[in-house]
Design an enzyme around this catalytic site. Structure first.
Site, short mmCIF file in Angstrom:
data_model
loop_
_atom_site.label_atom_id
_atom_site.label_comp_id
_atom_site.label_asym_id
_atom_site.label_seq_id
_atom_site.Cartn_x
_atom_site.Cartn_y
_atom_site.Cartn_z
N ASP A 66 30.33 39.43 45.33
CA ASP A 66 29.76 40.98 45.15
C ASP A 66 28.42 41.07 44.40
O ASP A 66 27.89 42.07 44.56
CB ASP A 66 30.85 41.79 44.83
CG ASP A 66 31.55 41.27 43.50
OD1 ASP A 66 31.12 40.38 42.91
OD2 ASP A 66 32.68 42.03 42.82
N ASP A 437 34.90 40.44 31.87
CA ASP A 437 36.17 40.26 32.53
C ASP A 437 36.88 38.96 32.04
O ASP A 437 37.93 38.90 32.23
CB ASP A 437 36.01 40.25 34.07
CG ASP A 437 35.44 41.68 34.45
OD1 ASP A 437 36.10 42.47 33.89
OD2 ASP A 437 34.98 41.62 35.81
#
Length: 738
Positions: A66, A437
């Site tokens: 992405d 993350d």
């Protein structure tokens, strides 16, 4: 690199693009020094929405991400090869879809466009991604928007590979009949699209996937085509039986669910995964259906989705009857395999094992790695039905035999992470990282994935890192958890170079004018810094606080400016520096943060140095080599103080600096080596200066641009010429002179 093109609009809304070859590298007219570049290995690390196996050649596969571009699996090298490092356009690093030519293994297409506000293009390669032809298109894409796991939106006619279809988010269905060179909107398709939502982080699902029936060949093309609409308006599956000229909605199927992904068998059977949301978040229900002979059948696994839905579905095209589906946002997620067209299923997640030797950090803060989450991508090798791969929010797993239950990370060569902060201390490990993350790591061996991430506390995104310049084993970090999660600490202290941590807590207090007492260290993720000897901690809460006993007690600094950060001198343990954006002055403490005084009125417009995003690197850096040597970036121009902030002078000209760092001086010099990410003479790149910013050499080249998505850089204080580059999608890299 630049691409020259001309766009002509035809009566059928055809977009004709005339391309020249890429212009020669612009750096030929600028000074440069050859560098070699490599990733600091982590292995995976981000969300890869899909794996696509080639049907034209065994062992050939592609991976789309992405924010980190596309990869090709090199079976001989046993590694994934990044395919877009040479592209400077940031938005092209978000891949909306991939299509591999079903006949010619050398041809592959990418639908490139990370956000709808940026440029979009179809990229065509005739050499497996070694080089690309860039074809700008008028339909917007959202490779990193909600719904990025849908697909595949880009499809090639197996009976005529010159014909391609693309299902867009906002502008309906598009077709090319000349191998992607020109595109026309399919006028007969019932769903013309709808405008993008006003909300920044929302999106449309649009035409979620396109499939062509290879068994319907006539007149040199496929006659039967399916296109799914996942928007609420017009939601459903549509079919054409005349090669895309006319369309009708396929009756039947589940009610109230959007078709998100599909696959089609060589005999024309269609398999569709349905969900109640476009994902990857917000999915809480779904189903799997088969369309065969005009009849629908609900083949949803009886094991259920455990509170989630379904998204990934794949057929074993070399083994008729075998297919796999995966859950999305279930508790826990899993995958199912059927060998009888979906009549019965085997839960292959239950009882499965993961050998994470190649990426041991995947256990996060648990004893063992789980099956994964956000399983949008699932693919069965068309040449080997036992070889299955699936993607998660953190990695790609694969098995050579799904009946064995053994899975391993399939990520060698894949580095799809966003790096927020870096520290290269004057002692200990060469590099400590702060990731988005996945927290971050201590990197002892750049060729080996770290054994564990930063824990205690487990903060998924590390916002800032700092070390004590004269006692580098002492480190601090700040970070945050995912939205909706709770934590008792956002700050941490290490006394062994980042290998172990303990939480740092700030007591509740009320800001001036507030009646409510709050834990301000749990709000807005304040940065934490540490004095050169490690004795003083400083926290950038609205009112800054300092601790002289390892966080047991705290006091605000007298006259310390508000809403800013304390930068520790890396040599003098008593000094801290603070930018006051209200008065445009630098404040200095010579007693460990107990008191501050104004030292200098800063040059230029200090508001241009102010950062409102906590993840943006701070504009003021203290040199690790000399006390009182300060460097300040104001609006792209570097200023320097050699006298502890009493005066500043412009230090760099000609280079518009976005990020900068200091490294070890060149041999025979006492000047720190400067590294910068910036633009000079319309060339954006990584630059180096060994003469305090008077002249600059470009150290990356046009083959290593990584979309110019650079979040942070760091110089090595112990190795001359080495620079660390934290990208937003292509992982952590380091460069050294050749």
């Amino acid at each position: 690199m630049s691409t020259l093109f001309r766009v002509a609009l035809g009566v059928a809304s055809a977009i004709a693009v005339i391309l020249t070859t890429h212009a020669p590298a612009q750096e030929a007219c600028l000074s440069s020094v050859p560098y070699r570049w490599a990733n600091v290995k982590v292995g995976g690390g981000g969300f890869s929405p899909a794996v696509i196996f080639s049907r034209a050649e065994r062992g050939l596969a592609y991976l789309r991400t992405d924010i980190g571009g596309a990869y090709r699996w090199d079976a001989r090298a046993k590694s994934w090869i990044p395919l877009q490092d040479g592209m400077g356009e940031s938005n092209y690093q978000g891949i909306e879809s991939i299509a591999a030519d079903p006949r010619n293994p050398d041809i592959v297409y990418l639908a490139a466009g990370m956000y709808r506000g940026g440029p979009a293009a179809i990229l065509r390669s005739a050499d497996r991604g070694a080089t690309w032809r860039t074809i700008p298109v008028p339909f917007k894409m959202g490779g990193n928007e909600p719904g990025r796991g849908l697909g595949e939106r880009l499809a090639i006619d197996p009976n005529n590979p010159a014909i391609l279809y693309f299902g867009s988010r906002f502008e309906g269905l598009w077709r090319s009949t000349d191998s992607g060179a020109t595109w026309s909107k399919v006028a007969g398709f019932p769903h013309a699209g709808k405008p993008a939502p006003a909300e920044r982080w929302s999106s449309n699902a649009g035409v979620s996937f396109v499939l062509l029936d290879r068994s319907s060949a006539k007149d040199g093309r496929s006659r039967t085509i399916y296109a799914a609409v996942a928007d609420l308006e017009g939601q459903g599956l549509y079919r054409s039986i005349d090669g895309g000229e006319s369309w009708s909605k396929v009756p039947g199927g589940p009610n109230g669910l959007m078709p998100v992904k599909g696959d089609i068998a060589d005999d024309g059977q269609l398999f569709v995964a349905y969900s109640n949301g476009m994902g990857p978040t917000g999915v809480s229900g779904g189903a799997v259906w088969r369309l065969a002979g005009g009849q629908w059948a609900d083949i949803t696994p009886k094991g259920g989705a455990h509170g989630g839905g379904y998204m990934a579905v794949s057929l074993a095209h070399g083994t008729p009857g075998t297919l796999a589906v995966a859950t999305m946002n279930a508790h826990p997620d899993t995958a199912y395999v059927s060998t009888d067209w979906g009549a019965t299923w085997t839960d292959i997640g239950k009882g499965s094992r993961r050998d994470i030797t190649a990426a041991p950090w995947l256990r996060f803060d648990e004893k063992e790695a789980d099956f994964g989450h956000w399983i949008a991508g699932l693919a069965i090798d068309p040449f080997d039905a036992g070889h299955i791969a699936y993607t998660t929010g953190a990695t790609v797993y694969a098995t050579d035999g799904w009946r064995t239950g053994l899975w391993k990370p399939w990520t060698d060569g894949v580095e799809e992470t966003a790096i927020v902060s870096l520290a290269s201390p004057t002692g200990g490990a060469k590099l400590i990282s702060g990731f988005g993350d996945i927290a971050g790591f201590v990197h002892d061996d750049f060729a080996v994935s770290p054994s564990a991430m930063h824990l205690n506390p487990h903060l998924v995104t590390t916002i800032n890192l700092d070390y004590a310049g004269q006692a580098p084993a002492i480190m601090v970090r700040s970070g945050r958890v995912h939205q909706g999660q709770k934590t008792e600490a956002t700050l941490a202290l290490s006394r062994d170079g980042g290998r172990s941590w303990k939480p740092v807590l700030l007591p509740p207090y009320a800001e001036a004018g507030e009646s409510e007492v709050k834990r301000h260290d749990l709000l807005k993720t304040p940065a934490i810094t540490v004095s050169a000897d490690g004795a003083v901690l400083a926290v950038a809460t609205p009112t800054p606080f300092f601790s002289h006993d390892g966080g047991l007690s705290w006091a605000s600094g007298l006259n310390a400016p508000r809403e800013t950060r304390a930068v520790a001198d890396k040599v003098d343990p008593k000094r801290f520096y603070m930018l006051d954006f209200n008065s445009a002055k630098l404040f200095v403490s010579n007693d460990g943060g107990r008191t501050f005084r104004a030292a200098a009125t800063l040059p230029g417009d200090l508001s241009k140095a102010r950062t409102f995003n906590v993840e943006t690197p701070w504009p003021l850096i203290a040199s690790p080599f000399d006390a009182g040597d300060l460097w300040l970036n104001i609006g792209g121009t570097l200023h320097r103080s050699r006298d502890g902030g009493r005066s500043f002078a412009v230090q760099s000209r000609g280079l518009e600096i976005k990020r900068f760092a200091l490294g070890k001086p060149a041999q025979g010099s006492t000047e720190p080596t400067l590294f910068a990410f910036g633009t000079q003479a319309d060339v954006t790149g990584i630059w180096r200066s060994t003469d305090a910013g008077k002249s600059w050499l470009r150290v990356n080249d046009d083959a290593n641009q990584w979309g110019n998505r650079i979040r942070v850089i760091e110089g090595d204080p112990r190795i001359f010429g080495r620079v660390y580059v934290g990208t937003d999608g292509r992982g952590l890299l380091y460069g050294e002179p050749r």
